[in-house]
Design an enzyme around this catalytic site. Structure first.
Site, PDB file in Angstrom:
ATOM      1  N   GLU A  91       0.818  -1.209   0.000  1.00  0.00           N
ATOM      2  CA  GLU A  91       0.000   0.000   0.000  1.00  0.00           C
ATOM      3  C   GLU A  91       0.850   1.257   0.000  1.00  0.00           C
ATOM      4  OE1 GLU A  91      -4.201  -1.242   1.951  1.00  0.00           O
ATOM      5  OE2 GLU A  91      -2.644  -0.595   3.326  1.00  0.00           O
ATOM      6  N   CYS A 104       3.352   8.221   1.561  1.00  0.00           N
ATOM      7  CA  CYS A 104       3.962   7.166   2.373  1.00  0.00           C
ATOM      8  C   CYS A 104       4.087   5.920   1.496  1.00  0.00           C
ATOM      9  CB  CYS A 104       3.073   6.908   3.585  1.00  0.00           C
ATOM     10  SG  CYS A 104       3.689   5.617   4.659  1.00  0.00           S
ATOM     11  N   CYS A 111       6.799  -7.703   6.471  1.00  0.00           N
ATOM     12  CA  CYS A 111       8.003  -7.221   7.164  1.00  0.00           C
ATOM     13  C   CYS A 111       8.480  -8.301   8.127  1.00  0.00           C
ATOM     14  CB  CYS A 111       7.709  -5.935   7.926  1.00  0.00           C
ATOM     15  SG  CYS A 111       9.175  -5.262   8.749  1.00  0.00           S
ATOM     16  N   CYS A 115       7.351  -5.916  14.734  1.00  0.00           N
ATOM     17  CA  CYS A 115       7.057  -5.042  15.874  1.00  0.00           C
ATOM     18  C   CYS A 115       5.660  -5.366  16.419  1.00  0.00           C
ATOM     19  CB  CYS A 115       7.138  -3.576  15.458  1.00  0.00           C
ATOM     20  SG  CYS A 115       8.769  -3.100  14.871  1.00  0.00           S
ATOM     21  N   CYS A 118       2.405  -3.318  15.242  1.00  0.00           N
ATOM     22  CA  CYS A 118       2.295  -3.002  13.812  1.00  0.00           C
ATOM     23  C   CYS A 118       1.568  -4.134  13.090  1.00  0.00           C
ATOM     24  CB  CYS A 118       3.705  -2.803  13.235  1.00  0.00           C
ATOM     25  SG  CYS A 118       3.726  -2.681  11.446  1.00  0.00           S
ATOM     26  N   CYS A 341      -0.910   4.935  10.479  1.00  0.00           N
ATOM     27  CA  CYS A 341       0.345   4.218  10.647  1.00  0.00           C
ATOM     28  C   CYS A 341       0.126   2.851  11.296  1.00  0.00           C
ATOM     29  CB  CYS A 341       1.264   5.052  11.530  1.00  0.00           C
ATOM     30  SG  CYS A 341       2.851   4.321  11.769  1.00  0.00           S
TER      31      CYS A 341
HETATM   32  S1  SF4 Z   1       6.834  -0.954  12.388  1.00  0.00           S
HETATM   33 FE1  SF4 Z   1       5.995  -2.622  11.116  1.00  0.00          FE
HETATM   34  S2  SF4 Z   1       6.780  -2.259   9.058  1.00  0.00           S
HETATM   35 FE2  SF4 Z   1       8.038  -1.041  10.483  1.00  0.00          FE
HETATM   36  S3  SF4 Z   1       9.770  -2.368  11.022  1.00  0.00           S
HETATM   37 FE3  SF4 Z   1       8.219  -2.744  12.596  1.00  0.00          FE
HETATM   38  S4  SF4 Z   1       7.038  -4.498  11.812  1.00  0.00           S
HETATM   39 FE4  SF4 Z   1       8.201  -3.673  10.087  1.00  0.00          FE
END
Ligand code: SF4
Length: 377
Positions: A91, A104, A111, A115, A118, A341
């Site tokens: 996206e 963005c 990923c 995190c 996220c 975000c």
């Molecule tokens: S915030 Fe999300 S996209 Fe960014 S590094 Fe951490 S897991 Fe990956």
């Protein structure tokens, strides 16, 4: 297989043209047609010799990403979902403001960093995007918006943030040529300070970026001490906070008069307590030139986390501001289209069972939070 010209920065395109027996100024013309005029086929490039256009037809293509969907928020934010093959999607989000237009961009499908807060991290990692797939997001958005907004302006996007899906510094080789295209006067002509790479803290690549293309740097910090950051940003176990801050200081040697933006996602009862604000102030007062951006968490079901109450965010911000740290609280945009975000591609399927691993981490983390820490500060 023909070459996708979106994969090249100007240097790469010059090398490609040289292979075709063409001079460098032809590469510059071609680059301007693609990025400044949004040309999609070589027939449009009327100032190129017919013989060159014929060579290009046989050896090259200009191929963007297939668009799956587009959603526009009541506040003007636009979110695009692009198909990158094999069931993967990424996206991009355009955020209009009075004095700027920010895009963005995603750097990976999924990923690997994982995190806790996220939603992309919860999906696991599928693959790195190619340079052309990163650049194509800007190429599409810029030329779509010029047409759609009918501003008459020759530039709609003034800022780019690499804050979409993915850890950009774990896709370094593809990232740098895309950044160079953004900065190139024959490309998008964005100033170095208006292109931001956001990282969870890949220390060796921060050092490389400082030498190769020192754009603005944002660092996802989210905790002032390793014990807590290890749980929120697993990469911290490899590159702990002290090493990360040292890398930030080294980065600023290459980007004098700049500052690092530290991102801090506010999680109810987890990292938003006054004592943590004081620890954070102490940490940031030790020398890195910085700004702190507090981000309201965008809850999603699998996280098990809750957004900090507004009152506690303000109290946290005040402690930092009183300590002399420039602190802002990010406005949430595009909430009605899940464009905020950490919400990107929230409906893409989980491919790696990372949810299960994160659920285990959550159990450990919640045990580590003091029992009274969920009370209002
Ligand atoms: S915030 Fe999300 S996209 Fe960014 S590094 Fe951490 S897991 Fe990956």
């Amino acid at each position: 297989m023909t070459a996708n010209l979106l994969d090249f920065d100007l240097e790469g395109l010059a090398a490609f043209c040289a292979e075709l027996g063409e001079k460098r100024f032809r590469a510059t013309q071609l680059f301007r047609w693609i990025h400044q005029k949004g040309a999609r086929d070589f027939g449009q490039m009327t100032d190129l010799a017919k013989s060159l256009r014929e060579k290009l037809e046989g050896n090259a293509r200009i191929e963007g990403l297939p668009l799956i969907s587009q959603h526009e928020s009541a506040d003007g934010t636009i979110k695009w979902l692009f198909d990158v093959g094999d069931g993967n999607a990424v996206e991009s989000v355009f955020i209009p403001e009075e004095d700027r237009g920010t895009l963005c961009i995603s750097s990976q499908a999924g990923c690997a960093v994982g995190c806790r807060f996220c939603s992309t991290g919860h999906q696991g990692f599928s693959r790195n995007l190619a340079t052309g797939e990163i650049t194509a997001q800007l190429w599409f958005a810029e030329h779509f918006l010029r047409e759609h907004l009918k501003t008459g302006s020759d530039r709609v996007i003034s800022n780019v943030v690499m804050m979409g899906m993915g850890e950009p510094l774990q896709n370094y080789a593809a990232l740098v040529p895309a950044l160079k295209t953004m900065l190139d006067d024959h490309g998008y002509g964005l100033s170095r300070r208006r292109v931001t790479v956001s990282t969870s803290g890949v220390v060796p690549m921060i050092d490389r970026l400082s030498e190769d293309c020192p754009v603005a740097l944002a660092v996802s910090l989210h905790a002032p001490k390793d014990e807590l950051r290890d749980k929120l940003v697993p990469l911290n176990r490899k590159y702990p906070i002290a090493e990360l801050l040292d890398a930030c200081n080294r980065y600023l040697v290459h980007a004098p008069r700049d500052f690092i933006t530290f991102e801090y996602c506010m999680l109810d009862g987890v990292n938003d307590l006054p004592e943590l604000a004081r620890e954070l102030a102490h940490l940031l007062q030790r020398g890195v030139s910085c700004k702190l951006n507090l981000i309201p968490f965008n809850p999603f079901p699998a996280s098990g986390l809750v957004r900090s109450p507004q009152q506690r965010v303000q109290a946290f911000a005040k402690i930092l501001s009183d300590a002399g740290i420039v602190t802002t609280v990010r406005k949430t945009r595009g909430d009605d289209i899940d464009a905020a975000c950490g919400q990107l591609a929230g409906d893409v399927q989980d491919r790696t069972r990372v949810d299960r691993r994160i659920a285990q981490q959550r159990t450990v983390m919640l045990k580590a939070v003091p029992a009274d820490s969920t009370k209002e500060a």
